[in-house]
Design an enzyme around this catalytic site. Structure first.
Site, PDB file in Angstrom:
ATOM      1  N   ILE A 163       3.732  -0.380   8.810  1.00  0.00           N
ATOM      2  CA  ILE A 163       3.487  -1.578   9.621  1.00  0.00           C
ATOM      3  C   ILE A 163       3.558  -2.824   8.743  1.00  0.00           C
ATOM      4  CG2 ILE A 163       2.078  -0.323  11.306  1.00  0.00           C
ATOM      5  CD1 ILE A 163      -0.424  -1.458   9.827  1.00  0.00           C
ATOM      6  N   ASN A 188       9.211  12.840  -2.191  1.00  0.00           N
ATOM      7  CA  ASN A 188       7.776  12.671  -1.896  1.00  0.00           C
ATOM      8  C   ASN A 188       6.981  13.315  -3.029  1.00  0.00           C
ATOM      9  OD1 ASN A 188       6.041  11.658   0.359  1.00  0.00           O
ATOM     10  ND2 ASN A 188       5.144  13.696   0.147  1.00  0.00           N
ATOM     11  N   HIS A 219       5.289   2.563  14.451  1.00  0.00           N
ATOM     12  CA  HIS A 219       3.863   2.277  14.632  1.00  0.00           C
ATOM     13  C   HIS A 219       3.572   0.785  14.765  1.00  0.00           C
ATOM     14  CE1 HIS A 219       2.925   6.448  12.694  1.00  0.00           C
ATOM     15  NE2 HIS A 219       3.451   6.541  13.889  1.00  0.00           N
ATOM     16  N   PHE A 235      -2.387   6.818   3.199  1.00  0.00           N
ATOM     17  CA  PHE A 235      -3.575   7.450   3.783  1.00  0.00           C
ATOM     18  C   PHE A 235      -4.003   8.700   3.012  1.00  0.00           C
ATOM     19  CE2 PHE A 235      -2.982   5.851   8.448  1.00  0.00           C
ATOM     20  CZ  PHE A 235      -3.532   4.644   8.091  1.00  0.00           C
ATOM     21  N   ARG A 236      -3.007   9.483   2.528  1.00  0.00           N
ATOM     22  CA  ARG A 236      -3.356  10.846   2.106  1.00  0.00           C
ATOM     23  C   ARG A 236      -3.119  11.187   0.635  1.00  0.00           C
ATOM     24  NH1 ARG A 236      -1.416  10.840   7.130  1.00  0.00           N
ATOM     25  NH2 ARG A 236      -2.813  11.637   8.746  1.00  0.00           N
ATOM     26  N   GLN A 244       7.304   4.479   9.580  1.00  0.00           N
ATOM     27  CA  GLN A 244       5.935   4.564  10.111  1.00  0.00           C
ATOM     28  C   GLN A 244       5.114   3.397   9.597  1.00  0.00           C
ATOM     29  OE1 GLN A 244       4.284   8.868  10.086  1.00  0.00           O
ATOM     30  NE2 GLN A 244       5.610   8.731   8.331  1.00  0.00           N
TER      31      GLN A 244
HETATM   32  N1  LIG Z   1       2.321   0.524   4.188  1.00  0.00           N
HETATM   33  C1  LIG Z   1       1.927   0.750   5.438  1.00  0.00           C
HETATM   34  O1  LIG Z   1       2.378   0.116   6.389  1.00  0.00           O
HETATM   35  C2  LIG Z   1       0.895   1.838   5.677  1.00  0.00           C
HETATM   36  C3  LIG Z   1      -0.126   2.062   4.746  1.00  0.00           C
HETATM   37  C4  LIG Z   1      -1.068   3.087   5.040  1.00  0.00           C
HETATM   38  C5  LIG Z   1      -0.934   3.860   6.179  1.00  0.00           C
HETATM   39  N2  LIG Z   1       0.100   3.621   7.044  1.00  0.00           N
HETATM   40  C6  LIG Z   1       0.184   4.497   8.232  1.00  0.00           C
HETATM   41  O2  LIG Z   1      -0.120   5.783   7.706  1.00  0.00           O
HETATM   42  C7  LIG Z   1       0.265   6.824   8.544  1.00  0.00           C
HETATM   43  C8  LIG Z   1       0.362   7.994   7.596  1.00  0.00           C
HETATM   44  O3  LIG Z   1       1.511   8.765   7.535  1.00  0.00           O
HETATM   45  P1  LIG Z   1       2.507   8.732   6.289  1.00  0.00           P
HETATM   46  O4  LIG Z   1       3.183  10.055   6.267  1.00  0.00           O
HETATM   47  O5  LIG Z   1       3.306   7.504   6.375  1.00  0.00           O
HETATM   48  O6  LIG Z   1       1.566   8.562   5.020  1.00  0.00           O
HETATM   49  P2  LIG Z   1       0.627   9.613   4.280  1.00  0.00           P
HETATM   50  O7  LIG Z   1      -0.437   8.816   3.559  1.00  0.00           O
HETATM   51  O8  LIG Z   1       0.205  10.712   5.163  1.00  0.00           O
HETATM   52  O9  LIG Z   1       1.613  10.237   3.188  1.00  0.00           O
HETATM   53  C9  LIG Z   1       2.173   9.471   2.177  1.00  0.00           C
HETATM   54  C10 LIG Z   1       2.939  10.425   1.255  1.00  0.00           C
HETATM   55  O10 LIG Z   1       3.653   9.613   0.327  1.00  0.00           O
HETATM   56  C11 LIG Z   1       3.580  10.237  -0.951  1.00  0.00           C
HETATM   57  N3  LIG Z   1       3.715   9.145  -1.915  1.00  0.00           N
HETATM   58  C12 LIG Z   1       2.813   8.175  -2.223  1.00  0.00           C
HETATM   59  N4  LIG Z   1       3.354   7.295  -3.093  1.00  0.00           N
HETATM   60  C13 LIG Z   1       4.620   7.722  -3.333  1.00  0.00           C
HETATM   61  C14 LIG Z   1       5.675   7.251  -4.150  1.00  0.00           C
HETATM   62  N5  LIG Z   1       5.544   6.142  -4.898  1.00  0.00           N
HETATM   63  N6  LIG Z   1       6.851   7.943  -4.158  1.00  0.00           N
HETATM   64  C15 LIG Z   1       6.994   9.079  -3.410  1.00  0.00           C
HETATM   65  N7  LIG Z   1       6.025   9.570  -2.623  1.00  0.00           N
HETATM   66  C16 LIG Z   1       4.851   8.900  -2.580  1.00  0.00           C
HETATM   67  C17 LIG Z   1       2.263  10.964  -1.004  1.00  0.00           C
HETATM   68  O11 LIG Z   1       2.374  12.081  -1.876  1.00  0.00           O
HETATM   69  C18 LIG Z   1       2.035  11.360   0.465  1.00  0.00           C
HETATM   70  O12 LIG Z   1       2.436  12.702   0.718  1.00  0.00           O
HETATM   71  C19 LIG Z   1       1.459   6.288   9.211  1.00  0.00           C
HETATM   72  O13 LIG Z   1       1.231   6.396  10.551  1.00  0.00           O
HETATM   73  C20 LIG Z   1       1.494   4.764   8.859  1.00  0.00           C
HETATM   74  O14 LIG Z   1       1.570   4.010  10.051  1.00  0.00           O
HETATM   75  C21 LIG Z   1       1.012   2.633   6.800  1.00  0.00           C
END
Ligand SMILES: NC(=O)c1ccc[n+]([C@@H]2O[C@H](COP(=O)([O-])OP(=O)(O)OC[C@H]3O[C@@H](n4cnc5c(N)ncnc54)[C@H](O)[C@@H]3O)[C@@H](O)[C@H]2O)c1
Ligand SMILES: [Zn+2]
Length: 259
Positions: A107, A222, A123, A38-39, A105
């Site tokens: 899904i 991270n 989630h 997401f971020r 977190q």
């Molecule tokens: N794959 C999935 O199931 C999926 C995908 C998108 C969002 N979500 C949902 O997004 C919400 C967001 O919260 P969040 O904290 O999980 O995500 P977030 O997007 O807020 O944060 C992800 C973090 O991961 C770091 N990151 C990205 N790629 C990386 C890597 N290869 N190695 C190390 N760090 C890395 C980023 O710098 C970022 O700070 C959750 O509630 C989740 O349910 C899930």
């Protein structure tokens, strides 16, 4: 020894010294499998879509069709994704007896596809659909098949209620039984490893501080900084796939030497 090598060594030693390790994973765990988080700056989903218009329970009910298009695109990407090096390393650590469980977190079901055990999906999951009226659960294909046939309001075979993916949307509460499983894990761990989470979404944002207050140590990989970095024993701002295999390799070497 350079700074990164020293951190990798320290991370491995924390794993070797701990008896009850819990790993907390976020969307950053799966970016190396091709699923956007997401971020992350530049690639995060929230740079493309407005979270108030998508993925909230209110927007899903009021404009189901628009949300379905977005979810289908995200879902198809999730279903074709494969576990990456990070997921596989967690499965390996678990085989060594060094990992009690995974709190995720995500899904996407990639920890399960990688054959890890004792996974708590905070989630929910994108692999199931749930009826909003009677709570009947279906494989997600039931819902996708209806949408692919042009149905704008996928519905429950039992009661005709609206189906939604069995993932928690914004505005929905987390399930109490899932929260209590997560609490048990956090309350009993002596090392909490955070992989790929911005730690901005509750209740996860609270878990590291809670574990810390109960005497556990915190270790983080991270790319971006988090608010918890200053409390952690070790923080590595690199990609999980670039450093976690090196850490697990050291752990494996030590375990083999002592057996
Ligand atoms: N794959 C999935 O199931 C999926 C995908 C998108 C969002 N979500 C949902 O997004 C919400 C967001 O919260 P969040 O904290 O999980 O995500 P977030 O997007 O807020 O944060 C992800 C973090 O991961 C770091 N990151 C990205 N790629 C990386 C890597 N290869 N190695 C190390 N760090 C890395 C980023 O710098 C970022 O700070 C959750 O509630 C989740 O349910 C899930
Ligand atoms: Zn129903």
């Amino acid at each position: 020894m350079n700074d990164l090598n020293a951190k990798i060594q320290k991370f491995a030693q924390l794993i070797l010294d701990a008896n009850n390790i819990v790993v907390l994973t976020g969307a950053g765990m799966s970016t190396e499998s091709g699923i956007a988080d997401f971020r992350s700056p530049g690639t995060g989903l929230w740079e493309k879509v407005n979270p108030d218009e998508f993925a909230s329970i209110h927007s899903y009910v009021s404009d189901t069709k628009k949300n379905l298009d977005f979810m289908l695109e995200m879902g198809l990407n999730i279903f074709k994704a494969r576990p990456n090096k990070g997921h596989k390393m967690l499965t390996k650590l678990q085989r060594f007896g060094k990992l009690k469980g995974i709190l995720t977190q995500n899904i996407d079901g990639l920890h399960q596809k990688s054959h890890s055990k004792n996974i708590v999906e905070l989630h929910g999951t994108a692999h199931e659909a749930i009826c909003m009226a009677c709570n009947q659960i279906y494989p997600i294909t039931t819902m996708i098949n209806q949408v692919m046939k042009g149905e704008n309001r996928p519905s429950c075979e039992a009661c005709n209620g609206l189906l939604k993916p069995n993932a928690i949307f914004f505005g929905e509460p987390l399930r109490s039984e899932i929260l209590s499983q997560a609490d048990d894990m956090i309350n009993s761990c002596d090392l909490l490893i955070v992989l790929g989470s911005s730690l901005l979404v509750y209740p996860v944002a609270f878990y590291p501080r809670k574990a810390l207050s109960l005497g556990a140590k915190i270790a983080i990989i991270n790319i971006q900084e988090t608010d918890v970095d200053s409390f952690a024993e070790v923080v590595i701002h690199e990609k999980i796939g670039d450093v976690f295999p090196l850490i697990v390799e050291i752990v494996e070497g030590e375990i083999n030497q002592n057996n």
